[in-house]
Motif scaffolding. Structure first.
Motif, PDB file in Angstrom:
ATOM      1  N   MET A  55       0.817  -1.185   0.000  1.00 45.35           N
ATOM      2  CA  MET A  55       0.000   0.000   0.000  1.00 45.35           C
ATOM      3  C   MET A  55       0.868   1.259   0.000  1.00 45.35           C
ATOM      4  O   MET A  55       0.542   2.236  -0.645  1.00 45.35           O
ATOM      5  N   ALA A  56       2.030   1.245   0.695  1.00 44.51           N
ATOM      6  CA  ALA A  56       2.873   2.421   0.812  1.00 44.51           C
ATOM      7  C   ALA A  56       3.470   2.848  -0.524  1.00 44.51           C
ATOM      8  O   ALA A  56       3.883   3.976  -0.677  1.00 44.51           O
ATOM      9  N   GLU A  57       3.523   1.959  -1.520  1.00 46.59           N
ATOM     10  CA  GLU A  57       4.083   2.334  -2.820  1.00 46.59           C
ATOM     11  C   GLU A  57       3.212   3.367  -3.535  1.00 46.59           C
ATOM     12  O   GLU A  57       3.684   4.064  -4.418  1.00 46.59           O
ATOM     13  N   ALA A  58       1.973   3.538  -3.132  1.00 50.59           N
ATOM     14  CA  ALA A  58       1.092   4.544  -3.736  1.00 50.59           C
ATOM     15  C   ALA A  58       1.391   5.940  -3.188  1.00 50.59           C
ATOM     16  O   ALA A  58       0.886   6.917  -3.697  1.00 50.59           O
ATOM     17  N   LEU A  59       2.217   6.019  -2.161  1.00 53.08           N
ATOM     18  CA  LEU A  59       2.540   7.297  -1.539  1.00 53.08           C
ATOM     19  C   LEU A  59       3.812   7.874  -2.154  1.00 53.08           C
ATOM     20  O   LEU A  59       4.793   7.160  -2.325  1.00 53.08           O
ATOM     21  N   ASP A  60       3.781   9.164  -2.440  1.00 58.24           N
ATOM     22  CA  ASP A  60       4.996   9.792  -2.948  1.00 58.24           C
ATOM     23  C   ASP A  60       5.730  10.500  -1.808  1.00 58.24           C
ATOM     24  O   ASP A  60       5.296  10.478  -0.650  1.00 58.24           O
ATOM     25  N   ARG A  61       6.843  11.126  -2.148  1.00 67.98           N
ATOM     26  CA  ARG A  61       7.708  11.789  -1.177  1.00 67.98           C
ATOM     27  C   ARG A  61       6.947  12.843  -0.368  1.00 67.98           C
ATOM     28  O   ARG A  61       7.095  12.936   0.847  1.00 67.98           O
ATOM     29  N   LEU A  62       6.082  13.626  -1.015  1.00 63.78           N
ATOM     30  CA  LEU A  62       5.324  14.665  -0.317  1.00 63.78           C
ATOM     31  C   LEU A  62       4.275  14.070   0.622  1.00 63.78           C
ATOM     32  O   LEU A  62       4.076  14.565   1.736  1.00 63.78           O
ATOM     33  N   ASP A  63       3.616  12.992   0.187  1.00 63.83           N
ATOM     34  CA  ASP A  63       2.655  12.314   1.066  1.00 63.83           C
ATOM     35  C   ASP A  63       3.357  11.851   2.346  1.00 63.83           C
ATOM     36  O   ASP A  63       2.832  12.019   3.454  1.00 63.83           O
ATOM     37  N   LEU A  64       4.532  11.255   2.189  1.00 64.71           N
ATOM     38  CA  LEU A  64       5.275  10.749   3.347  1.00 64.71           C
ATOM     39  C   LEU A  64       5.700  11.886   4.271  1.00 64.71           C
ATOM     40  O   LEU A  64       5.627  11.762   5.494  1.00 64.71           O
ATOM     41  N   LYS A  65       6.113  13.000   3.702  1.00 70.05           N
ATOM     42  CA  LYS A  65       6.485  14.155   4.523  1.00 70.05           C
ATOM     43  C   LYS A  65       5.270  14.687   5.284  1.00 70.05           C
ATOM     44  O   LYS A  65       5.374  15.043   6.465  1.00 70.05           O
ATOM     45  N   ILE A  66       4.140  14.740   4.621  1.00 66.98           N
ATOM     46  CA  ILE A  66       2.904  15.201   5.274  1.00 66.98           C
ATOM     47  C   ILE A  66       2.532  14.257   6.415  1.00 66.98           C
ATOM     48  O   ILE A  66       2.227  14.707   7.528  1.00 66.98           O
ATOM     49  N   LEU A  67       2.558  12.968   6.154  1.00 69.02           N
ATOM     50  CA  LEU A  67       2.225  11.998   7.199  1.00 69.02           C
ATOM     51  C   LEU A  67       3.179  12.103   8.381  1.00 69.02           C
ATOM     52  O   LEU A  67       2.764  12.017   9.545  1.00 69.02           O
ATOM     53  N   ASP A  68       4.456  12.298   8.104  1.00 70.10           N
ATOM     54  CA  ASP A  68       5.423  12.426   9.185  1.00 70.10           C
ATOM     55  C   ASP A  68       5.138  13.679  10.019  1.00 70.10           C
ATOM     56  O   ASP A  68       5.165  13.641  11.244  1.00 70.10           O
ATOM     57  N   ARG A  69       4.832  14.784   9.368  1.00 69.82           N
ATOM     58  CA  ARG A  69       4.497  16.023  10.089  1.00 69.82           C
ATOM     59  C   ARG A  69       3.260  15.811  10.963  1.00 69.82           C
ATOM     60  O   ARG A  69       3.225  16.256  12.109  1.00 69.82           O
ATOM     61  N   LEU A  70       2.258  15.154  10.423  1.00 72.93           N
ATOM     62  CA  LEU A  70       1.038  14.912  11.196  1.00 72.93           C
ATOM     63  C   LEU A  70       1.318  14.034  12.414  1.00 72.93           C
ATOM     64  O   LEU A  70       0.693  14.210  13.468  1.00 72.93           O
ATOM     65  N   GLN A  71       2.245  13.103  12.290  1.00 70.75           N
ATOM     66  CA  GLN A  71       2.610  12.262  13.432  1.00 70.75           C
ATOM     67  C   GLN A  71       3.330  13.073  14.505  1.00 70.75           C
ATOM     68  O   GLN A  71       3.226  12.760  15.692  1.00 70.75           O
ATOM     69  N   ILE A  72       4.050  14.090  14.095  1.00 65.68           N
ATOM     70  CA  ILE A  72       4.767  14.934  15.049  1.00 65.68           C
ATOM     71  C   ILE A  72       3.802  15.882  15.746  1.00 65.68           C
ATOM     72  O   ILE A  72       3.834  16.040  16.969  1.00 65.68           O
ATOM     73  N   ASP A  73       2.915  16.527  14.970  1.00 68.78           N
ATOM     74  CA  ASP A  73       1.967  17.482  15.550  1.00 68.78           C
ATOM     75  C   ASP A  73       0.763  17.631  14.631  1.00 68.78           C
ATOM     76  O   ASP A  73       0.777  18.424  13.687  1.00 68.78           O
ATOM     77  N   ALA A  74      -0.284  16.885  14.920  1.00 65.87           N
ATOM     78  CA  ALA A  74      -1.488  16.913  14.084  1.00 65.87           C
ATOM     79  C   ALA A  74      -2.301  18.185  14.271  1.00 65.87           C
ATOM     80  O   ALA A  74      -3.260  18.406  13.541  1.00 65.87           O
ATOM     81  N   SER A  75      -1.907  19.037  15.225  1.00 63.67           N
ATOM     82  CA  SER A  75      -2.642  20.284  15.416  1.00 63.67           C
ATOM     83  C   SER A  75      -2.160  21.388  14.471  1.00 63.67           C
ATOM     84  O   SER A  75      -2.784  22.442  14.398  1.00 63.67           O
ATOM     85  N   GLU A  76      -1.071  21.136  13.748  1.00 61.31           N
ATOM     86  CA  GLU A  76      -0.609  22.132  12.783  1.00 61.31           C
ATOM     87  C   GLU A  76      -1.663  22.309  11.697  1.00 61.31           C
ATOM     88  O   GLU A  76      -2.306  21.350  11.278  1.00 61.31           O
ATOM     89  N   SER A  77      -1.812  23.528  11.229  1.00 64.21           N
ATOM     90  CA  SER A  77      -2.762  23.805  10.146  1.00 64.21           C
ATOM     91  C   SER A  77      -2.189  23.278   8.830  1.00 64.21           C
ATOM     92  O   SER A  77      -0.982  23.035   8.716  1.00 64.21           O
ATOM     93  N   SER A  78      -3.052  23.121   7.839  1.00 61.92           N
ATOM     94  CA  SER A  78      -2.571  22.652   6.537  1.00 61.92           C
ATOM     95  C   SER A  78      -1.590  23.653   5.923  1.00 61.92           C
ATOM     96  O   SER A  78      -0.661  23.254   5.227  1.00 61.92           O
ATOM     97  N   SER A  79      -1.731  24.940   6.225  1.00 57.69           N
ATOM     98  CA  SER A  79      -0.773  25.911   5.691  1.00 57.69           C
ATOM     99  C   SER A  79       0.587  25.774   6.380  1.00 57.69           C
ATOM    100  O   SER A  79       1.628  25.908   5.734  1.00 57.69           O
ATOM    101  N   GLU A  80       0.603  25.469   7.691  1.00 59.47           N
ATOM    102  CA  GLU A  80       1.878  25.231   8.389  1.00 59.47           C
ATOM    103  C   GLU A  80       2.556  23.970   7.853  1.00 59.47           C
ATOM    104  O   GLU A  80       3.764  23.959   7.612  1.00 59.47           O
ATOM    105  N   ILE A  81       1.775  22.918   7.657  1.00 60.90           N
ATOM    106  CA  ILE A  81       2.334  21.674   7.118  1.00 60.90           C
ATOM    107  C   ILE A  81       2.847  21.924   5.707  1.00 60.90           C
ATOM    108  O   ILE A  81       3.956  21.491   5.351  1.00 60.90           O
ATOM    109  N   ALA A  82       2.074  22.627   4.897  1.00 57.66           N
ATOM    110  CA  ALA A  82       2.466  22.923   3.517  1.00 57.66           C
ATOM    111  C   ALA A  82       3.813  23.627   3.481  1.00 57.66           C
ATOM    112  O   ALA A  82       4.691  23.271   2.685  1.00 57.66           O
ATOM    113  N   GLU A  83       3.998  24.606   4.348  1.00 59.45           N
ATOM    114  CA  GLU A  83       5.259  25.345   4.390  1.00 59.45           C
ATOM    115  C   GLU A  83       6.421  24.423   4.750  1.00 59.45           C
ATOM    116  O   GLU A  83       7.491  24.493   4.158  1.00 59.45           O
TER     117      GLU A  83
END
Length: 158
Positions: free
Chosen positions: A1-29
């Motif tokens: 299943m993880a092969e469907a994820l690209d580099r940006l998806d993985l970075k987003i998921l990692d950020r959410l694991q660190i702090d899911a309260s960050e806004s999508s604009s903070e994560i995007a940055e």
């Protein structure tokens, strides 16, 4: 299943694991995207089931003294109905925070949050030994917590 994820998806998921309260604009940055595409990716990751929930992780020490005890259960042969009854019973006991089936001599391992050994002794006799199919229990009490994380190691997101 993880092969469907690209580099940006993985970075987003990692950020959410660190702090899911960050806004999508903070994560995007942080991951190098603009806000709208980042938000859409987060929504897709939720829809595809990569993100099961976003929760607050509480500090159990703020609620008083407690310890984790790992209870390994030896189970007798259970009918399908009795097995379902066992699963429902452990799901309904809030002090059981995790439960796993095992290979080997013991069949089930429970992670129990206990305020004291006296409480756990009572819990063992009044709750665990009364669960369907439980024949024996081996318990290990923890002395201290050296690591506790819900963060999954992801394939390289660099």
């Amino acid at each position: 299943m993880a092969e469907a994820l690209d580099r940006l998806d993985l970075k987003i998921l990692d950020r959410l694991q660190i702090d899911a309260s960050e806004s999508s604009s903070e994560i995007a940055e942080r991951v190098g995207l603009s806000q709208s595409p980042c938000w859409r990716r987060i929504q897709r990751l939720k829809e595809e089931g990569y993100i099961k929930a976003q929760v607050a992780v509480l500090d159990r020490e703020k609620f008083g003294e407690s310890m984790y005890i790992f209870a390994q259960l030896k189970m007798g042969r259970l009918s399908d109905e009795a097995r379902e009854s066992f699963i429902r019973a452990i799901e309904d006991i809030p002090e059981i925070t995790e439960a796993y089936t095992l290979f080997g001599e013991m069949d089930v391992m429970l992670k129990v949050l206990a305020p004291s050994m006296a409480w756990y002794q009572n819990f063992t006799f009044r709750r665990l030994l009364r669960l369907p199919g439980v024949e024996d229990i081996r318990s290990t009490a923890t002395l201290s917590e050296m690591k506790c994380t819900h963060r999954l190691p992801l394939p390289s997101a660099s």
